[in-house]
Design an enzyme around this catalytic site. Structure first.
Site, PDB file in Angstrom:
ATOM      1  N   ASP A 158      37.844  42.609  54.774  1.00  0.00           N
ATOM      2  CA  ASP A 158      37.215  43.200  53.587  1.00  0.00           C
ATOM      3  C   ASP A 158      35.858  43.795  53.933  1.00  0.00           C
ATOM      4  OD1 ASP A 158      39.234  42.425  51.579  1.00  0.00           O
ATOM      5  OD2 ASP A 158      38.735  40.436  52.321  1.00  0.00           O
ATOM      6  N   GLU A 173      45.699  33.336  57.647  1.00  0.00           N
ATOM      7  CA  GLU A 173      45.123  34.309  58.590  1.00  0.00           C
ATOM      8  C   GLU A 173      44.288  33.605  59.651  1.00  0.00           C
ATOM      9  OE1 GLU A 173      44.784  38.214  55.685  1.00  0.00           O
ATOM     10  OE2 GLU A 173      43.152  36.779  55.710  1.00  0.00           O
ATOM     11  N   GLY A 194      43.472  42.827  58.974  1.00  0.00           N
ATOM     12  CA  GLY A 194      42.432  43.605  58.318  1.00  0.00           C
ATOM     13  C   GLY A 194      41.201  42.778  57.992  1.00  0.00           C
ATOM     14  N   LYS A 233      36.964  37.897  54.961  1.00  0.00           N
ATOM     15  CA  LYS A 233      38.389  38.067  54.739  1.00  0.00           C
ATOM     16  C   LYS A 233      38.799  37.244  53.521  1.00  0.00           C
ATOM     17  CE  LYS A 233      41.367  38.114  58.042  1.00  0.00           C
ATOM     18  NZ  LYS A 233      42.021  39.246  57.350  1.00  0.00           N
ATOM     19  N   GLY A 269      42.806  39.318  49.782  1.00  0.00           N
ATOM     20  CA  GLY A 269      44.203  39.179  49.354  1.00  0.00           C
ATOM     21  C   GLY A 269      44.622  37.728  49.225  1.00  0.00           C
ATOM     22  N   LYS A 321      34.721  49.759  55.570  1.00  0.00           N
ATOM     23  CA  LYS A 321      34.590  48.299  55.692  1.00  0.00           C
ATOM     24  C   LYS A 321      33.446  47.871  56.617  1.00  0.00           C
ATOM     25  CE  LYS A 321      38.402  47.484  53.323  1.00  0.00           C
ATOM     26  NZ  LYS A 321      39.567  46.906  53.927  1.00  0.00           N
TER      27      LYS A 321
HETATM   28  C1  5RP Z   1      43.742  39.281  52.934  1.00  0.00           C
HETATM   29  C2  5RP Z   1      42.748  39.859  53.849  1.00  0.00           C
HETATM   30  C3  5RP Z   1      42.854  41.318  54.140  1.00  0.00           C
HETATM   31  O1  5RP Z   1      42.896  41.499  55.511  1.00  0.00           O
HETATM   32  C4  5RP Z   1      41.669  42.006  53.560  1.00  0.00           C
HETATM   33  O2  5RP Z   1      41.646  41.700  52.162  1.00  0.00           O
HETATM   34  C5  5RP Z   1      41.710  43.509  53.770  1.00  0.00           C
HETATM   35  O3  5RP Z   1      42.655  44.071  52.935  1.00  0.00           O
HETATM   36  P1  5RP Z   1      42.937  45.630  52.915  1.00  0.00           P
HETATM   37  O4  5RP Z   1      43.435  46.014  54.259  1.00  0.00           O
HETATM   38  O5  5RP Z   1      43.978  45.772  51.820  1.00  0.00           O
HETATM   39  O6  5RP Z   1      41.666  46.338  52.547  1.00  0.00           O
HETATM   40  O7  5RP Z   1      41.859  39.218  54.343  1.00  0.00           O
HETATM   41  O8  5RP Z   1      43.449  37.935  52.655  1.00  0.00           O
END
Ligand code: 5RP
Length: 257
Positions: free
Chosen positions: A91, A110, A89, A101, A104, A128
């Site tokens: 942000d 990643e 994914g 990114k 999380g 996004k």
């Molecule tokens: C975690 C990330 C995620 O991919 C990013 O935060 C997207 O999260 P979500 O799919 O919950 O919106 O980089 O470190």
């Protein structure tokens, strides 16, 4: 588990569409982190139960735990040299596929897993996709030793690039400092608009104490946008420039000079 909100439905759409579009029998997969990736991992678990033969490398302990729960077989980069594909994914993502990114706190694993992959596909809900990165605070992973000094160095570098006095906040949750899966801290840089993602992606990592930053430029080959009504779109960003040398120069993509 079913998606409950409109945004969850869009995330689910992106995650499941990525399986149909990209995942094939025999693949070694990087498994992203965050809620969108977790919809992907849950759907992958169902596909494995139906006979799909894949193995995954998780990008966080949370994704590892989920993959084990839903029955996706796992391996590590100690045991496999290259992955066919990582699905993860973001942000924020711009029209070149440059991403923020690390929302999380999983950006380091990643980045390592994406770099070990022949192809990287981002999965995002439509909220996004942005013209300019930066409304989402940029996560920067730093080692705990002298993190205050590292933060001052980050401020100096940002000032050099015209970001005057941005808020650089040590990430906390419930009053405790957030500690990443690698035992580091996260500083969130509130920059509002990042006009030079390629420069910042490269230069932030020059700072001693910075382990990794959340600007992922030239990494996503494609991205899948999911919408709440079940539609999805795929964008090709495989020719967008990369900020720094990588072990994976995909499709001849050149680092900026
Ligand atoms: C975690 C990330 C995620 O991919 C990013 O935060 C997207 O999260 P979500 O799919 O919950 O919106 O980089 O470190």
């Amino acid at each position: 588990m079913e998606p409950r909100t409109e945004q969850d439905r869009a995330k689910w759409t992106a995650g499941t569409a990525a399986i149909d579009a990209y995942v094939r029998d025999g693949m070694k997969l990087g498994l992203g982190s965050g809620t969108t990736s977790h919809w992907f991992v849950r759907a992958l678990g169902k596909a494995v139960a139906d006979g799909l033969d894949v193995v995954g490398v998780p990008t966080s302990t949370a994704t590892r735990d989920l993959a084990l729960e839903v029955g996706v077989p796992l391996t590590t980069l100690a045991d496999v040299e290259r992955l066919d594909l990582t699905i993860d994914g973001a942000d924020e993502i711009d029209h070149n596929g440059a991403m923020i990114k690390g929302g999380g706190a999983c950006l380091l694993w990643e980045r390592i897993v994406a770099d070990a992959s022949d192809r990287m596909v981002a999965v995002v809900d439509d909220s996004k996709v942005v013209e300019t990165l930066g409304a989402f605070p940029l996560p920067i992973e730093v080692i705990p030793f002298s993190w205050e000094s590292t933060r001052r160095s980050i401020a100096r570098l940002l000032a050099k690039h015209g970001y005057s006095d941005p808020e650089l906040r040590l990430r906390t949750r419930d009053g405790e400092t957030v500690v990443t899966d690698s035992g580091n801290y996260i500083i969130d840089a509130h920059l509002q608009a990042i006009t030079d993602p390629l420069v910042l992606d490269a230069e932030l990592n020059w700072i001693p104490g910075v382990v990794e930053n959340g600007l992922f430029t030239g990494i996503a080959d494609e991205f899948v946008i999911g919408f709440a009504d079940g539609r999805h779109e795929i964008r090709d960003t495989s020719s967008a420039p990369s900020a720094r040398p990588t072990t994976t120069l995909r499709k001849g993509r050149a680092p900026v000079a």
